[in-house]
Design an enzyme around this catalytic site. Structure first.
Site, PDB file in Angstrom:
ATOM      1  CD  GLU A 180       4.243   9.485  -2.845  1.00 10.57           C
ATOM      2  OE1 GLU A 180       5.477   9.286  -2.795  1.00 10.57           O
ATOM      3  OE2 GLU A 180       3.437   8.714  -3.394  1.00 10.57           O
ATOM      4  CE1 TYR A 217       8.949  10.966  -0.103  1.00 11.22           C
ATOM      5  CE2 TYR A 217       8.898  10.541  -2.460  1.00 11.22           C
ATOM      6  CZ  TYR A 217       8.318  10.444  -1.210  1.00 11.22           C
ATOM      7  OH  TYR A 217       7.094   9.821  -1.071  1.00 11.22           O
ATOM      8  CG  ASN A 259       1.629   6.686  -6.738  1.00  4.98           C
ATOM      9  OD1 ASN A 259       1.713   7.684  -6.032  1.00  4.98           O
ATOM     10  ND2 ASN A 259       2.660   5.868  -6.925  1.00  4.98           N
ATOM     11  CD  GLU A 260       5.872   8.352  -7.435  1.00  7.35           C
ATOM     12  OE1 GLU A 260       6.476   7.291  -7.706  1.00  7.35           O
ATOM     13  OE2 GLU A 260       6.213   9.093  -6.494  1.00  7.35           O
ATOM     14  CG  ASN A 272       5.816   3.307  -6.062  1.00  6.34           C
ATOM     15  OD1 ASN A 272       5.360   4.277  -6.663  1.00  6.34           O
ATOM     16  ND2 ASN A 272       7.097   3.182  -5.778  1.00  6.34           N
ATOM     17  CD  GLU A 297       3.026   3.134  -0.858  1.00  5.35           C
ATOM     18  OE1 GLU A 297       3.210   2.428  -1.868  1.00  5.35           O
ATOM     19  OE2 GLU A 297       3.684   4.175  -0.623  1.00  5.35           O
TER      20      GLU A 297
END
Length: 502
Positions: free
Chosen positions: A291, A243, A171-172, A71, A26
């Site tokens: 991720e 995570y 994304n997210e 992000n 990223e």
């Protein structure tokens, strides 16, 4: 303590998708600038890419690399990163409160992928932008020529199309922190229409829609159900992220978090099956776990950097320095993906260089392998083939995350072409060795050909530029075959790889 395992040739879970061992870069911190790209570095090639980093990435044999976010992508204009470098704008990145000079864009990234022996997995901005920018980005990347966007790519110096086949639709988007955050219905509709437009260009594309950012989200798992209800027919995979942290300094609780990961995958697998039945579909959506990693060591440092409100260029953000304890966690995560490879078809460690990464660099200095590099290396190298469904019996413990957590975390992969079976084993017990007793069914004549161990008396031991080999694997161990059984001693808090010729 003893742990019993049955390995049977015919007890198969799935043919593992090679993309299980993919990665992620990223525009964040020093992942790009100072990570893969550093003109003037002693190892830099003619394009400014660090050759020392490329060599370490090539060793991982990462099939795909997700880019450019994360992000970052939700407020990114892809056009900023193409054309003459001197004309590219400097922008503010709202996600990480830094400045982006756009000296690396999609064309340079695709060139880097070729050098690093990986393929691009590109994400489109469905936060601040939408369908139109996505279809233009696709045309720019993949059309041979004769149209505005493809001819623009050719004008920029890339005559041949990039042929990118794997695309992430945002994304997210479930996260309130995301630029352009949407409800599940809003996002599902947008993803469906974007997917249909992209498939209007190329029906063979593989498209990943956004699932939950983590399993603690208030909208989980309703988010997945609503999104898939809107776009099941046009999607191929749904993304999950997770995570892992050990802020409480409790090793057994920390290592038990792989159980939470397993529940996450199983739950979303159930949601997929529900929507599949509801749609009367023959297609089964896959999971793209694009991720995942340990992330907590750098949190305080990151807060201090971002609190300065300086909008810096490529700051030292998210630079977790991993320890030996994290080897065990990453080994357990990879074992979970192997055991759930019927569901998880793609997985991307986040990230690849400097930013919560297995590879670290110094600006102008060396690159080295962090501790977590090694379980990823072994899984990628030896974890290709059929995942085998193991029958296990051994001691367990209760944790804050789950009860009856096995001290032995193990997976096995059968490589029929290479005639090998590989076991990946983590002994979570802090004090006791595990006597592994493995019954081999259908593997007459098996023999041990190699064994690798990662052990260390200090859970906090790290690899640094000054001491890059403090935590490394060794070719040691007592694994042997006796009467058709594999026997080995797994040391306390250890990661072990045992390779059998069969």
């Amino acid at each position: 303590m003893k742990a019993h395992v049955i390995v049977h040739r015919d007890f198969r879970i799935a043919d593992i998708d090679d993309r299980l061992y993919s990665s992620f870069l990223e525009h964040l911190g020093r992942a790009i600038y100072g990570g893969i790209y550093e003109p003037g570095h002693p190892t830099a090639d003619e394009n400014g890419f660090r050759k020392d980093v490329i060599e370490l990435v090539r060793e991982l044999n990462s099939p795909y690399c997700r880019y450019p976010g994360g992000n970052f992508v939700s407020a990114y204009n892809w056009e900023d990163g193409v054309g003459p470098r001197s004309e590219r704008p400097v922008r503010l990145d709202l996600a990480w409160r830094t400045r982006e000079n756009n000296q690396i864009g999609v064309n340079e990234f695709v060139d880097w992928c070729k050098k690093a022996n990986t393929k691009p997995m590109l994400a489109v901005n469905l936060g601040s932008r939408g369908l139109d920018a996505a279809r233009n980005f696709l045309e720019y990347c993949n059309h041979p020529g004769g149209t505005y966007w493809s001819d623009l790519r050719r004008k920029h110096g890339w005559a041949d199309p990039h042929g990118v086949k794997l695309w992430c639709l945002g994304n997210e988007m479930d996260g309130p922190w995301q630029v352009g955050h949407k409800s599940a219905y809003e996002y599902g509709r947008l993803a469906d229409e974007t997917a249909k437009a992209m498939r209007g260009f190329d029906k063979s594309l593989e498209l990943v829609v956004c699932g939950s950012s983590n399993s603690d989200m208030k909208t989980y798992p309703d988010w997945e159900a609503e999104v898939l209800d809107q776009c099941y027919d046009s999607a191929d995979h749904i993304s999950l992220h997770m995570y892992f942290a050990n802020r409480e300094k409790n090793t057994l609780n920390y290592l038990a978090k792989a159980e939470k990961l397993d529940r996450y995958i199983v739950t979303i697998g159930g949601v997929i099956d529900y929507i599949k039945a509801k749609k009367r579909s023959k297609k089964t959506i896959g999971i793209s776990f694009d991720e995942w990693n340990v992330w907590y060591h750098s949190n305080q440092q990151d807060k201090e950097i971002l609190a300065r409100d300086e909008w810096p260029d490529a700051p030292h953000l998210l630079e977790d320095v991993y320890n030996f304890e994290d080897v065990l966690q990453v080994g357990g995560i990879l074992n979970t993906f192997i055991r759930r490879s019927d569901r998880v078809r793609i997985a991307c460690i986040a990230q690849l260089v400097n930013v919560i990464a297995p590879i670290m660099t110094e600006d102008g200095g060396p690159a080295w392998r962090q501790t977590i590099y090694y379980p990823l290396y072994f899984a990628s190298k030896y974890g290709r083939g059929y995942a085998l469904r193991l029958v296990t019996d051994g001691p367990t413990y209760d944790s804050d995350e789950a009860d009856d957590v096995p001290y032995l975390d193990v997976s096995a992969v059968h490589d029929e072409m290479g005639k090998m079976v590989t076991l990946f084993a983590v002994n979570r017990h802090p004090d006791s060795a595990l006597d592994l007793d493995t019954r081999l069914e259908g593997f007459a004549g098996a023999r041990v050909v190699e064994q690798h161990e990662i052990v260390n008396n200090d859970l906090q031991a790290t690899n640094t530029a000054a001491h890059p080999n403090a935590v490394v694997p060794t070719n040691t161990g007592d694994a042997k075959i006796e009467d058709g059984r594999l026997r080995a001693t797994l040391k306390p808090l250890s990661y072990t790889v045992i390779r059998l010729a069969v």
